[in-house]
Design a protein around this motif. Structure first.
Motif, PDB file in Angstrom:
ATOM      1  N   LEU A 637     -11.851   7.270 -18.802  1.00  0.00           N
ATOM      2  CA  LEU A 637     -11.016   8.227 -18.097  1.00  0.00           C
ATOM      3  C   LEU A 637     -10.941   7.894 -16.611  1.00  0.00           C
ATOM      4  O   LEU A 637      -9.865   7.947 -15.992  1.00  0.00           O
ATOM      5  N   SER A 638     -12.071   7.524 -16.032  1.00  0.00           N
ATOM      6  CA  SER A 638     -12.118   7.188 -14.612  1.00  0.00           C
ATOM      7  C   SER A 638     -11.262   5.966 -14.305  1.00  0.00           C
ATOM      8  O   SER A 638     -10.476   5.949 -13.349  1.00  0.00           O
ATOM      9  N   ARG A 639     -11.424   4.929 -15.129  1.00  0.00           N
ATOM     10  CA  ARG A 639     -10.647   3.707 -14.912  1.00  0.00           C
ATOM     11  C   ARG A 639      -9.154   3.956 -15.107  1.00  0.00           C
ATOM     12  O   ARG A 639      -8.319   3.439 -14.345  1.00  0.00           O
ATOM     13  N   LEU A 640      -8.828   4.751 -16.128  1.00  0.00           N
ATOM     14  CA  LEU A 640      -7.423   5.048 -16.378  1.00  0.00           C
ATOM     15  C   LEU A 640      -6.817   5.833 -15.222  1.00  0.00           C
ATOM     16  O   LEU A 640      -5.675   5.583 -14.816  1.00  0.00           O
ATOM     17  N   ALA A 641      -7.594   6.785 -14.692  1.00  0.00           N
ATOM     18  CA  ALA A 641      -7.099   7.570 -13.562  1.00  0.00           C
ATOM     19  C   ALA A 641      -6.800   6.676 -12.370  1.00  0.00           C
ATOM     20  O   ALA A 641      -5.771   6.834 -11.701  1.00  0.00           O
ATOM     21  N   LEU A 642      -7.674   5.709 -12.099  1.00  0.00           N
ATOM     22  CA  LEU A 642      -7.443   4.783 -10.992  1.00  0.00           C
ATOM     23  C   LEU A 642      -6.195   3.940 -11.224  1.00  0.00           C
ATOM     24  O   LEU A 642      -5.395   3.722 -10.312  1.00  0.00           O
ATOM     25  N   LEU A 643      -6.022   3.471 -12.459  1.00  0.00           N
ATOM     26  CA  LEU A 643      -4.848   2.659 -12.780  1.00  0.00           C
ATOM     27  C   LEU A 643      -3.559   3.460 -12.619  1.00  0.00           C
ATOM     28  O   LEU A 643      -2.569   2.969 -12.063  1.00  0.00           O
ATOM     29  N   LEU A 644      -3.572   4.708 -13.098  1.00  0.00           N
ATOM     30  CA  LEU A 644      -2.364   5.535 -13.011  1.00  0.00           C
ATOM     31  C   LEU A 644      -2.045   5.892 -11.559  1.00  0.00           C
ATOM     32  O   LEU A 644      -0.870   5.883 -11.162  1.00  0.00           O
ATOM     33  N   VAL A 645      -3.082   6.211 -10.786  1.00  0.00           N
ATOM     34  CA  VAL A 645      -2.841   6.501  -9.367  1.00  0.00           C
ATOM     35  C   VAL A 645      -2.360   5.243  -8.648  1.00  0.00           C
ATOM     36  O   VAL A 645      -1.490   5.303  -7.768  1.00  0.00           O
ATOM     37  N   GLY A 646      -2.909   4.074  -9.037  1.00  0.00           N
ATOM     38  CA  GLY A 646      -2.428   2.813  -8.475  1.00  0.00           C
ATOM     39  C   GLY A 646      -0.968   2.584  -8.784  1.00  0.00           C
ATOM     40  O   GLY A 646      -0.178   2.159  -7.918  1.00  0.00           O
ATOM     41  N   ALA A 647      -0.573   2.896 -10.040  1.00  0.00           N
ATOM     42  CA  ALA A 647       0.844   2.763 -10.421  1.00  0.00           C
ATOM     43  C   ALA A 647       1.708   3.736  -9.626  1.00  0.00           C
ATOM     44  O   ALA A 647       2.827   3.397  -9.201  1.00  0.00           O
ATOM     45  N   ALA A 648       1.185   4.935  -9.410  1.00  0.00           N
ATOM     46  CA  ALA A 648       1.924   5.924  -8.630  1.00  0.00           C
ATOM     47  C   ALA A 648       2.117   5.448  -7.202  1.00  0.00           C
ATOM     48  O   ALA A 648       3.177   5.664  -6.589  1.00  0.00           O
ATOM     49  N   TYR A 649       1.094   4.762  -6.665  1.00  0.00           N
ATOM     50  CA  TYR A 649       1.206   4.258  -5.302  1.00  0.00           C
ATOM     51  C   TYR A 649       2.260   3.163  -5.184  1.00  0.00           C
ATOM     52  O   TYR A 649       2.862   2.984  -4.116  1.00  0.00           O
ATOM     53  N   LEU A 650       2.501   2.429  -6.243  1.00  0.00           N
ATOM     54  CA  LEU A 650       3.596   1.460  -6.222  1.00  0.00           C
ATOM     55  C   LEU A 650       4.936   2.179  -6.088  1.00  0.00           C
ATOM     56  O   LEU A 650       5.834   1.727  -5.362  1.00  0.00           O
ATOM     57  N   VAL A 651       5.052   3.318  -6.777  1.00  0.00           N
ATOM     58  CA  VAL A 651       6.268   4.123  -6.644  1.00  0.00           C
ATOM     59  C   VAL A 651       6.370   4.684  -5.230  1.00  0.00           C
ATOM     60  O   VAL A 651       7.459   4.735  -4.637  1.00  0.00           O
ATOM     61  N   VAL A 652       5.217   5.105  -4.689  1.00  0.00           N
ATOM     62  CA  VAL A 652       5.194   5.623  -3.319  1.00  0.00           C
ATOM     63  C   VAL A 652       5.670   4.560  -2.336  1.00  0.00           C
ATOM     64  O   VAL A 652       6.435   4.851  -1.407  1.00  0.00           O
ATOM     65  N   VAL A 653       5.255   3.321  -2.539  1.00  0.00           N
ATOM     66  CA  VAL A 653       5.692   2.227  -1.672  1.00  0.00           C
ATOM     67  C   VAL A 653       7.206   2.084  -1.724  1.00  0.00           C
ATOM     68  O   VAL A 653       7.865   1.890  -0.682  1.00  0.00           O
ATOM     69  N   ILE A 654       7.753   2.198  -2.934  1.00  0.00           N
ATOM     70  CA  ILE A 654       9.215   2.078  -3.077  1.00  0.00           C
ATOM     71  C   ILE A 654       9.919   3.199  -2.320  1.00  0.00           C
ATOM     72  O   ILE A 654      10.900   2.980  -1.589  1.00  0.00           O
ATOM     73  N   VAL A 655       9.401   4.435  -2.480  1.00  0.00           N
ATOM     74  CA  VAL A 655      10.008   5.581  -1.791  1.00  0.00           C
ATOM     75  C   VAL A 655       9.919   5.409  -0.275  1.00  0.00           C
ATOM     76  O   VAL A 655      10.910   5.604   0.448  1.00  0.00           O
ATOM     77  N   LEU A 656       8.751   5.024   0.202  1.00  0.00           N
ATOM     78  CA  LEU A 656       8.569   4.853   1.646  1.00  0.00           C
ATOM     79  C   LEU A 656       9.384   3.677   2.178  1.00  0.00           C
ATOM     80  O   LEU A 656       9.859   3.712   3.318  1.00  0.00           O
ATOM     81  N   ALA A 657       9.534   2.645   1.335  1.00  0.00           N
ATOM     82  CA  ALA A 657      10.344   1.497   1.752  1.00  0.00           C
ATOM     83  C   ALA A 657      11.796   1.904   1.942  1.00  0.00           C
ATOM     84  O   ALA A 657      12.488   1.391   2.847  1.00  0.00           O
ATOM     85  N   LEU A 658      12.286   2.803   1.093  1.00  0.00           N
ATOM     86  CA  LEU A 658      13.668   3.285   1.230  1.00  0.00           C
ATOM     87  C   LEU A 658      13.832   4.114   2.505  1.00  0.00           C
ATOM     88  O   LEU A 658      14.911   4.152   3.105  1.00  0.00           O
ATOM     89  N   VAL A 659      12.750   4.770   2.924  1.00  0.00           N
ATOM     90  CA  VAL A 659      12.817   5.619   4.123  1.00  0.00           C
ATOM     91  C   VAL A 659      12.572   4.814   5.401  1.00  0.00           C
ATOM     92  O   VAL A 659      13.300   4.947   6.382  1.00  0.00           O
ATOM     93  N   TYR A 660      11.515   3.954   5.366  1.00  0.00           N
ATOM     94  CA  TYR A 660      11.094   3.265   6.581  1.00  0.00           C
ATOM     95  C   TYR A 660      11.332   1.757   6.563  1.00  0.00           C
ATOM     96  O   TYR A 660      11.242   1.104   7.614  1.00  0.00           O
ATOM     97  N   GLY A 661      11.529   1.189   5.389  1.00  0.00           N
ATOM     98  CA  GLY A 661      11.536  -0.266   5.273  1.00  0.00           C
ATOM     99  C   GLY A 661      10.196  -0.729   4.700  1.00  0.00           C
ATOM    100  O   GLY A 661       9.177  -0.038   4.816  1.00  0.00           O
ATOM    101  N   PHE A 662      10.180  -1.921   4.089  1.00  0.00           N
ATOM    102  CA  PHE A 662       9.001  -2.365   3.351  1.00  0.00           C
ATOM    103  C   PHE A 662       7.782  -2.545   4.255  1.00  0.00           C
ATOM    104  O   PHE A 662       6.685  -2.091   3.927  1.00  0.00           O
ATOM    105  N   ARG A 663       7.949  -3.210   5.412  1.00  0.00           N
ATOM    106  CA  ARG A 663       6.808  -3.477   6.285  1.00  0.00           C
ATOM    107  C   ARG A 663       6.182  -2.179   6.791  1.00  0.00           C
ATOM    108  O   ARG A 663       4.955  -2.046   6.837  1.00  0.00           O
TER     109      ARG A 663
END
Length: 771
Positions: A637-663
């Protein structure tokens, strides 16, 4: 629509939504789940046995034992009688047990005499199956004429083979339950250890009585009575054993510590906010928003899942942390914060939404709790707070300390302005973190999270030594569509356990079928007895014993089958003598749903014994390695939670990239990500297991830490109010959660240490994301 109409509409929406959630919470029956099996996925095996195991655990978890010892048996007995009289009518206890009826042994003899034709031990059944009447005759003669025989010969005319006495001996004196040192003495059970005589007093909590510590709890009153008894009976020793004592002690210590730590941190936070805002209104509003958010989360979770797990409360503390941060940013900046709050809210919610895709009900419940709570907090601050008549003047906020704090980072910017300096700093960070991360042990062991006190450890050791039962923590649950099928499944399992016994892997086992065989086995026994009475050994025995053959034959007409009478067969629902019934109560679970269940306990298991292998390939038999299952599942459960939150952070990067740019998006997320790596490295260096509670702290760091960087990003390079808000947010989080790391209760301290390290690191790195 005018601005006033917009405000009225917004407030109305907020009120309606929260009224609906509150109504659901009031109408839905409250149920808090503390069962560890609830963390397991919905595998078919656990669906079949979890309810039965829960019923067994709930029953055994209510039992408690107190041993009162003294060099004088009379003193120990008198103390035990005083204890029993104090609690015999206590409504918090289902029953108390001290006195043993002197007629118990005779009741047992009468019982085994009545069922002597269907209830026999393994050895006699084997002789009957092999038609070895001569050996059974020899056993009877040894009981009659043996120098050390204690057999009751008053019914010899009715039972010349002494089958009743044979059955009594097998199930009483040779039972695993009789392996201990306790014996009946003057109406109580007593045992001696190192010249101290211990008298046993036992009880069971009533079904509605929790073992969690509370004012006026029956165990608290029990401790008071025991203290007074030690004052009256000088030299009296008191040893307590049983799950309720462990639950009470650990919860009492945890409540005391957490209350003290939380009290100190709350006072510190209130003083800090009062000093900054110079008014109690922001504090009251912040506390109100937190209360509303938690109530909304509880109501929504109860409505969706029907109950809430205790682990969800631990995970749900993120609602408190983020709610405080949102409120602080509103009161410090108030204007131009919508974008920062909205992005912070969206990115945090994305992390929790990702967790809802896990196939673990508990993880989904945790995520839903946080999603609803954060949405409520965000709505409260955005819709209600702007309508408050705030007395706080923005120009009165203290900005000297934030200015000095930013000056440090401005100096750092000049030092690492060149590219090679930044690369060198990155390499140093990697070199520092990687070895610790490589040493990380992602594993949850619930046993390591509870440290038994020395007094309870001593008591449990003494109790185990005196009882000498050796019940294994890993056992088996047996299932059947009927009572008869269940008992037959048990008997097949018993054959495997007999093999393990022959290999010295177990000393024995406890099973219902060992005391109440299946009807098929009882019929087989009865058939063997019929052959016995028709054999020549019967006539020879009557001659040896000089018994009247006509009278004896008449008394045994049932076994001989002359009258065509049917025997009475035993079932777990039959009326049993008290001591026999207590054994069955421990093993027989009964009907759960549309099936019947029982437990089988291996005794004194060797290191090579594997309960999973014993159950392998046996229909209706399930191995219960509860702690191992829970530990393994929490680790996954712990490892899965980390993986899912990691996947969510990839989505967060995409959202923030659309707002601010990738860098710029990478600059925003690097602080919380590095903070989480720092937590992992620190745990690796310190050799602390990176368990479920540590990972909850990591997820909390990701959820709260990204808000710090977003606010710096939106606030600009010299925005003192933003810096003040982030400093206050970090301080309140460190006070409220980080101080928990000082607790001696391992789950709490592990969670607190994880948050302390993560939030501190994230706070120190977050100014690097400012414009």
């Amino acid at each position: 629509m005018t601005s006033r109409q917009k405000k009225v509409w917004a407030i109305s929406v907020w009120v309606v939504l929260h009224a609906i959630l509150l109504s659901i919470g009031l109408w839905t029956p409250w149920k808090v789940d503390s069962n560890l099996y609830s963390v397991l996925p919905d595998a078919a095996e656990f669906k079949n046995v979890s309810e039965a195991e829960n019923a067994l655990s709930a029953r055994s978890a209510r039992n408690l034992t107190v041993l009162l010892g003294h060099e004088s048996f009379d003193e120990a007995k008198a103390a035990a009688e005083s204890l029993d009289s104090a609690f015999v009518s206590d409504s918090a206890l289902a029953e108390t047990r001290l006195k043993v009826d002197e007629s118990t042994m005779q009741q047992m003899r009468d019982f085994f005499f009545e069922y002597r034709y269907v209830l026999q031990g393994h050895d006699v059944r084997a002789l009957l199956k092999n038609d070895d009447a001569a050996s059974i005759r020899e056993l009877a003669l040894q009981k009659v004429y043996g120098a050390f025989s204690l057999a009751d010969l008053t019914r010899l005319q009715e039972d010349p083979f002494l089958l009743g006495a044979e059955s009594f001996d097998y199930f009483t004196f040779h039972s695993p339950m009789m392996a201990g040192r306790f014996s009946l003495r003057d109406g109580v059970l007593a045992a001696e250890d190192s010249s101290v005589v211990y008298v046993m007093w036992s009880a069971a909590l009533a079904e509605g009585t929790s073992s969690m510590a509370s004012d006026g709890h029956v165990l608290q009153r029990l401790d008071c009575v025991l203290d007074s008894l030690q004052g009256v009976h000088k030299g009296l020793r008191v040893e307590k054993s049983g799950v309720p004592f462990h639950s009470y002690e650990s919860s009492k210590n945890a409540q005391s510590e957490v209350a003290w730590i939380s009290g100190v941190s709350v006072v510190a936070i209130l003083l800090l906010l009062l000093w900054v805002f110079r008014s109690p209104l922001p504090i009251v509003c912040t506390l109100a928003s937190i209360s509303v958010a938690v109530c909304a989360a509880l109501s929504g979770t109860w409505a969706i899942f029907g109950s809430i797990h205790v682990f969800t409360f631990v995970f749900g503390t993120s609602v408190i942390g983020v709610s405080i941060d949102y409120a602080i940013h509103f009161f410090t900046e108030r204007h131009n914060i919508f974008k920062g709050l909205l992005l912070g809210f969206m990115t945090t919610e994305l992390s929790y939404v990702a967790l809802t895709f896990a196939q673990f009900p508990l993880l989904r419940q945790m995520a839903v709790f946080s999603i609803i709570g954060l949405a409520s907090s965000f709505a409260t601050i955005m819709l209600l707070f702007p309508n408050l008549p705030l007395p706080v003047r923005q120009d009165s906020l203290p900005t000297r300390l934030p200015g000095k704090f930013l000056a440090v980072y401005e100096s750092l910017d000049r030092i690492v302005a060149r590219r090679f300096a930044k690369v060198a700093l990155l390499v140093v960070a990697i070199v520092a973190l990687v070895p610790g991360i490589l040493q990380l042990d992602i594993h949850t062991d619930m046993r390591s999270l509870y440290a038994m006190s020395d007094s309870l450890k001593r008591s449990e050791s003494l109790n185990a030594r005196l009882n000498n039962l050796g019940v294994s923590a890993n056992y088996l649950i047996v299932e059947g569509e009927s009572v008869e099928e269940l008992l037959q499944n048990e008997e097949r399992l018993a054959q495997r356990l007999e093999g393990a016994k022959a290999d010295s892997l177990v000393s024995g086992y406890l099973a219902t079928s060992a005391y109440i065989p299946s009807i098929a086995t009882q019929r087989e026994t009865f058939g063997g007895v019929q052959k016995l009475f028709r054999s020549s050994a019967y006539t020879e025995l009557l001659a040896d014993l000089k018994l009247d053959s006509a009278s004896a034959a008449s008394s045994d007409r049932l076994a001989g089958g002359d009258m065509g009478l049917a025997p009475t067969y035993l079932t777990p629902d039959s009326k049993l003598p008290g001591s026999f019934n207590s054994i069955i109560d421990m093993l027989w679970i009964g009907k759960v749903g549309d099936r019947f269940y029982s437990a089988v306990f291996p005794l004194h298991v060797a290191s090579g014994f594997d309960v999973q292998k014993v159950a392998e390939g046996m229909p209706g038999v399930f191995a219960v390695s509860k702690m191992e299952n829970v530990n393994a599942t929490l680790t996954v459960l712990s490892r899965l939670a980390l993986l899912l939150v990691g996947a969510a952070y990839l989505v967060v990067v995409i959202v923030l990239a659309l707002v601010y740019g990738f860098r710029q998006a990478i600059k925003v997320i690097r602080a919380p990500v590095i903070a989480c790596l720092f937590i992992a490295a620190a745990f690796g260096y310190f050799g602390i297991s990176f368990n479920f509670f540590a990972i909850v702290g990591v997820i909390l760091t990701l959820g709260i830490g990204i808000d710090y960087t977003l606010f710096f990003k939106e606030g600009g390079s010299r925005n003192m109010k933003t810096t003040l808000a982030v400093m206050l947010s970090a301080a309140t989080t460190l006070f409220s959660f980080g101080t928990l790391s000082f607790s001696s209760f391992v789950p709490v301290s592990t969670f607190g240490l994880s948050v302390l390290l993560g939030i501190l690191c994230c706070f120190l790195l977050s100014p690097l994301s400012r414009r």
